[in-house]
Write a protein that holds these residues in place. Structure first.
Motif, PDB file in Angstrom:
ATOM      1  N   ASP A 324       0.875  -1.173   0.000  1.00 28.15           N
ATOM      2  CA  ASP A 324       0.000   0.000   0.000  1.00 28.15           C
ATOM      3  C   ASP A 324       0.910   1.220   0.000  1.00 28.15           C
ATOM      4  N   LEU A 325       1.153   1.768  -1.199  1.00 27.81           N
ATOM      5  CA  LEU A 325       2.138   2.845  -1.322  1.00 27.81           C
ATOM      6  C   LEU A 325       1.666   4.142  -0.673  1.00 27.81           C
ATOM      7  N   VAL A 326       0.373   4.410  -0.769  1.00 26.05           N
ATOM      8  CA  VAL A 326      -0.154   5.682  -0.244  1.00 26.05           C
ATOM      9  C   VAL A 326      -0.379   5.590   1.263  1.00 26.05           C
ATOM     10  N   ASN A 327      -0.963   4.477   1.670  1.00 28.23           N
ATOM     11  CA  ASN A 327      -1.093   4.182   3.093  1.00 28.23           C
ATOM     12  C   ASN A 327      -1.729   5.323   3.884  1.00 28.23           C
ATOM     13  N   ASP A 328      -2.977   5.632   3.559  1.00 28.14           N
ATOM     14  CA  ASP A 328      -3.679   6.673   4.306  1.00 28.14           C
ATOM     15  C   ASP A 328      -5.115   6.236   4.552  1.00 28.14           C
ATOM     16  N   GLY A 329      -5.953   7.195   4.969  1.00 31.84           N
ATOM     17  CA  GLY A 329      -7.324   6.871   5.334  1.00 31.84           C
ATOM     18  C   GLY A 329      -8.171   6.345   4.190  1.00 31.84           C
ATOM     19  N   TRP A 330      -7.740   6.592   2.937  1.00 31.65           N
ATOM     20  CA  TRP A 330      -8.484   6.054   1.795  1.00 31.65           C
ATOM     21  C   TRP A 330      -8.216   4.570   1.627  1.00 31.65           C
ATOM     22  N   THR A 331      -6.995   4.171   1.927  1.00 33.43           N
ATOM     23  CA  THR A 331      -6.614   2.794   1.606  1.00 33.43           C
ATOM     24  C   THR A 331      -6.667   1.871   2.816  1.00 33.43           C
ATOM     25  N   ASP A 332      -6.715   2.434   4.039  1.00 36.02           N
ATOM     26  CA  ASP A 332      -6.566   1.526   5.178  1.00 36.02           C
ATOM     27  C   ASP A 332      -7.755   0.601   5.370  1.00 36.02           C
ATOM     28  N   ILE A 333      -8.953   1.063   4.972  1.00 32.43           N
ATOM     29  CA  ILE A 333     -10.113   0.183   5.161  1.00 32.43           C
ATOM     30  C   ILE A 333      -9.966  -1.079   4.300  1.00 32.43           C
ATOM     31  N   ILE A 334      -9.521  -0.894   3.078  1.00 31.23           N
ATOM     32  CA  ILE A 334      -9.407  -2.055   2.193  1.00 31.23           C
ATOM     33  C   ILE A 334      -8.221  -2.922   2.612  1.00 31.23           C
ATOM     34  N   THR A 335      -7.153  -2.266   3.053  1.00 38.18           N
ATOM     35  CA  THR A 335      -5.990  -3.039   3.477  1.00 38.18           C
ATOM     36  C   THR A 335      -6.333  -3.899   4.695  1.00 38.18           C
ATOM     37  N   SER A 336      -7.065  -3.307   5.665  1.00 35.20           N
ATOM     38  CA  SER A 336      -7.387  -4.110   6.851  1.00 35.20           C
ATOM     39  C   SER A 336      -8.398  -5.199   6.497  1.00 35.20           C
ATOM     40  N   LEU A 337      -9.260  -4.910   5.545  1.00 40.98           N
ATOM     41  CA  LEU A 337     -10.222  -5.924   5.118  1.00 40.98           C
ATOM     42  C   LEU A 337      -9.505  -7.110   4.462  1.00 40.98           C
ATOM     43  N   ILE A 338      -8.560  -6.780   3.581  1.00 41.09           N
ATOM     44  CA  ILE A 338      -7.832  -7.854   2.899  1.00 41.09           C
ATOM     45  C   ILE A 338      -7.086  -8.707   3.928  1.00 41.09           C
ATOM     46  N   LEU A 339      -6.477  -8.002   4.892  1.00 39.49           N
ATOM     47  CA  LEU A 339      -5.756  -8.750   5.928  1.00 39.49           C
ATOM     48  C   LEU A 339      -6.692  -9.699   6.664  1.00 39.49           C
ATOM     49  N   SER A 340      -7.885  -9.169   7.014  1.00 40.33           N
ATOM     50  CA  SER A 340      -8.793 -10.017   7.786  1.00 40.33           C
ATOM     51  C   SER A 340      -9.282 -11.180   6.932  1.00 40.33           C
ATOM     52  N   LEU A 341      -9.473 -10.946   5.637  1.00 41.26           N
ATOM     53  CA  LEU A 341      -9.914 -12.052   4.779  1.00 41.26           C
ATOM     54  C   LEU A 341      -8.797 -13.085   4.609  1.00 41.26           C
ATOM     55  N   GLU A 342      -7.546 -12.582   4.566  1.00 32.69           N
ATOM     56  CA  GLU A 342      -6.427 -13.518   4.441  1.00 32.69           C
ATOM     57  C   GLU A 342      -6.361 -14.444   5.653  1.00 32.69           C
ATOM     58  N   GLN A 343      -6.677 -13.853   6.832  1.00 30.67           N
ATOM     59  CA  GLN A 343      -6.667 -14.692   8.033  1.00 30.67           C
ATOM     60  C   GLN A 343      -7.722 -15.789   7.953  1.00 30.67           C
ATOM     61  N   GLU A 344      -8.758 -15.548   7.141  1.00 28.81           N
ATOM     62  CA  GLU A 344      -9.856 -16.502   7.008  1.00 28.81           C
ATOM     63  C   GLU A 344      -9.654 -17.420   5.802  1.00 28.81           C
TER      64      GLU A 344
END
Ligand code: NDP
Length: 630
Positions: A324-344
């Motif tokens: 996540d190159l930009v790493n701000d409030g626009w991208t963090d929701i999707i990044t945390s979602l992807i992480l949580s899905l990866e855990q599943e």
């Protein structure tokens, strides 16, 4: 594990600090109390006694020039990022004969008109500003202020020699296709009757300020203006603030969208008293704005800009990326979602599981936004009123570090209208819930027309073959191929949101549209074509595809609190005018704009312009062209 745990989807049981059902119910209540039968009709056009709200404060009065009746190869209507990118990409393709027409006194579009105090862009500058590598420019900070973006617009125009032959302070009034000549005839308020072989419409999606239809709107006798034409003569100061003219003044701001969020801290710092009239609170996230690290800038390799733009666009479109190159409030929701899905990953998730996980990630995000309000705003009642209860992308997310804190000032009052809006405007102020607020100055930060007719927003009617207008052609909903070509409108290219990909960084999609139209125009010139036009079949197929894709977002927007994203809550089938919904919506579904851009690239790579009908240049017009060249 308890019975309740067993019945609760995994993601919900992880999220014990809030109750998803209660939040769903709260979101529904908040939406319902804002739904109104008049939808888009609640707004008032800026005309008549309000027409002066549209005056250009940045030019000297009295500009005059002789009318033009000449011909150009490509006419571009609009000198904002859309027109600039179209011009730049055409010039790169080797098309020289270009004229840009714009009512403003210079390039910049949105960034020309909007110069209010605090104006800035909360999309990362290294992504938002187009053509950075071509210009050789690195923005000064992670998020640019308005002045830098305006200056960059002008730098693009200089770099690609777009000032040459441009008509500023010129408002197009009518455009008509001349079938015999295969030319567009462009008439303007300067008496011009110019011809163009190709026409690009880059009039912008949010260009026409709107006013709220509040009873008594015309009654106010104090000073008033729309935020998009800031009156510095009255307020003093400049876009960095210092509004000394507001000392001793009682100022009201109607609206709490992205614009208001940026101006409120500056008015709060200068006015005797500021009243902020709120219908729906915005979500306000953190904005960390470090200066650009020169070492980082030096380390950038050719191609970095497109790579960064693509990375951001993929993430905000829900397409996983390894970084996540930009790493701000626009991208963090999707990044945390992807992480949580990866855990599943082992859990064999159904589409419903994924939807639920997305919703839970959204609840998490908005809970943190609400917690931030509570941590900053001291008065509990004010803090509660400032908490947004809807999903993050129901309305445009905002990012600001001083907005919420402004409500801790003694001279600033939040007047929450409980979702109902201002009750009445009087000669001397504003009434909410029976209480009058006396004002010297009233500022409308009430946004721009979205759900109205394209021609009304563009400011002119477009008449295609056999004199049929775009308004009539679209009376049952937008009809295009790729959001760009309309049957009955040869050689015409719309840089439009409807039926095109949507992205949080608007210039990203404009850039892709510009590459696309430059390809079609250059190929048409090289192939010596008189006209290129989408076939009815290709257009119908694209519309069907867009409607099918929009279905994937329908539920989301239906459950959103009203706003311009969802046609002010009117999402019923047949309500065609929404910005992001139905046939008039963007090319939606899953990865929306990423898929859309891929489709455009594949279309160009195919090489034969599939779905377009082409007409070779007649002998007569070839002779005319040769004569002109002589
Ligand atoms: P918006 O349309 O987002 O906001 C208009 C505001 O006016 C809303 O808060 C709306 O309330 C309120 N309003 C409308 N009618 C009434 C009424 N009768 N009584 C009280 N309040 C009322 O316009 P903005 O100019 O704020 O922003 C427009 C767009 O410009 C943004 O969405 C964004 O895309 C762009 N922008 C981008 C920025 C950036 O950083 N890149 C900065 C600024 C703007 P309600 O929500 O209830 O409808």
């Amino acid at each position: 594990m308890t019975t309740a745990d067993k019945d609760t989807p995994k993601h919900e049981s992880d999220a014990r600090h809030f109750d998803p059902d209660a939040l769903r119910e709260k979101y529904r209540e908040e939406r319902d109390r804002r739904l109104r039968a008049d939808g888009n009709e609640q707004y008032v056009e800026v005309e008549g006694q309000f027409a002066h709200y549209l005056d250009d404060p940045y030019v000297e009065p009295g500009f005059e020039r002789a009318p033009l009746t000449d011909e150009v190869e490509v006419m571009i209507i609009g000198g904002g990022f859309g027109g600039l990118l179209a011009g730049a990409r055409l010039r790169q393709a080797g098309v020289e004969d270009i004229r840009i027409v714009d009512p403003a006194g210079d390039f910049g579009g949105t960034w020309y008109w909007n110069r209010y105090p605090g104006i800035a862009c909360d999309i990362e500058s290294y992504v938002y500003l187009p053509l950075l590598e071509e210009i050789g420019y690195i923005p000064k900070e992670k998020y640019s202020f308005g002045q830098e973006i305006l200056a960059h617009s002008q730098a693009i125009a200089r770099k690609f020699d777009l000032y040459r032959d441009t008509c500023f302070q010129t408002r197009v009034e009518h455009i008509q296709w001349d079938e015999d000549e295969a030319r567009w005839i462009v008439s303007t308020n300067r008496g011009d009757r110019m011809k163009a072989h190709y026409l690009c419409l880059a009039t912008g999606p949010l260009n026409r300020p709107k006013l709220p239809g509040i009873p008594g709107l015309d009654a106010f006798e104090g000073h008033s203006f729309h935020a998009s034409r800031w009156d510095y003569e009255y307020t003093g100061g400049d876009s960095s603030g210092g509004l000394t003219g507001l000392q001793g003044k009682r100022v009201g701001v109607i609206g709490t969208g992205a614009t208001a969020v940026q101006i409120v801290p500056h008015i709060g710092a200068s006015a005797e008293h500021l009243y902020v009239f709120q219908r729906t609170p915005s979500s306000i996230d953190v904005k960390n704005n470090p200066p650009t690290d020169p070492e980082w800038a030096k380390s950038l390799k050719p191609g970095w800009h497109q790579h960064r733009m693509d990375n951001f666009n993929s993430l905000v479109s829900g397409v996983p990326q390894t970084e996540d190159l930009v790493n701000d409030g626009w991208t963090d929701i999707i990044t945390s979602l992807i992480l949580s899905l990866e855990q599943e990953a082992t859990a064999d998730l159904t589409p419903e599981d994924i939807d639920r996980a997305v919703e839970i990630a959204d609840f998490e995000k908005m809970e943190s936004i609400r917690a931030r309000v509570a941590s900053i705003v001291a008065a509990p009642e004010t803090a509660e009123a400032l908490k947004p209860y809807y999903r993050q992308f129901c309305k445009r997310p905002c990012f600001h570090n001083e907005y919420l804190d402004t409500f801790n000032r003694e001279n600033v009052t939040l007047v929450d209208t409980q979702g109902k809006g201002v009750e009445r405007i009087t000669k001397t102020g504003v009434v909410v819930d029976g209480r009058a607020y006396e004002l010297d100055c009233l500022i409308f930060a009430t946004g721009f027309e979205v759900g109205t007719d394209y021609s009304r927003r563009a400011g002119f009617q477009l008449e295609g073959r056999r004199g049929r207008s775009l308004t009539d052609t679209w009376s049952e909903g937008v009809r295009t191929l790729h959001g760009m070509h309309v049957h009955g409108f040869p050689n015409c290219f719309l840089m439009n949101m409807a039926q095109a990909g949507f992205t949080a960084s608007f210039p990203h999609i404009l850039n892709e549209q510009a590459k696309h139209l430059a390809y079609v125009i250059k190929k048409s010139i090289d192939d010596d074509l008189e006209a290129v036009e989408v076939s009815p079949e290709a257009e119908a197929a694209w519309i069907a595809r867009c409607i099918e894709k929009a279905g994937a977002n329908a539920d989301f927007f239906e459950n959103c609190t009203p706003g311009y994203y969802n046609n002010e809550g009117n999402t019923a089938p047949g309500a065609q005018k929404g910005f992001l919904s139905g046939q008039n919506g963007f090319y939606g579904g899953g990865s929306g704009s990423v898929e859309f851009i891929g489709l455009l690239e594949a279309w160009r790579a195919e090489g034969s312009m599939p779905g377009m009908e082409v007409r070779p240049r007649s002998d007569a017009s070839a002779r005319k062209k040769a004569a002109r060249a002589r």
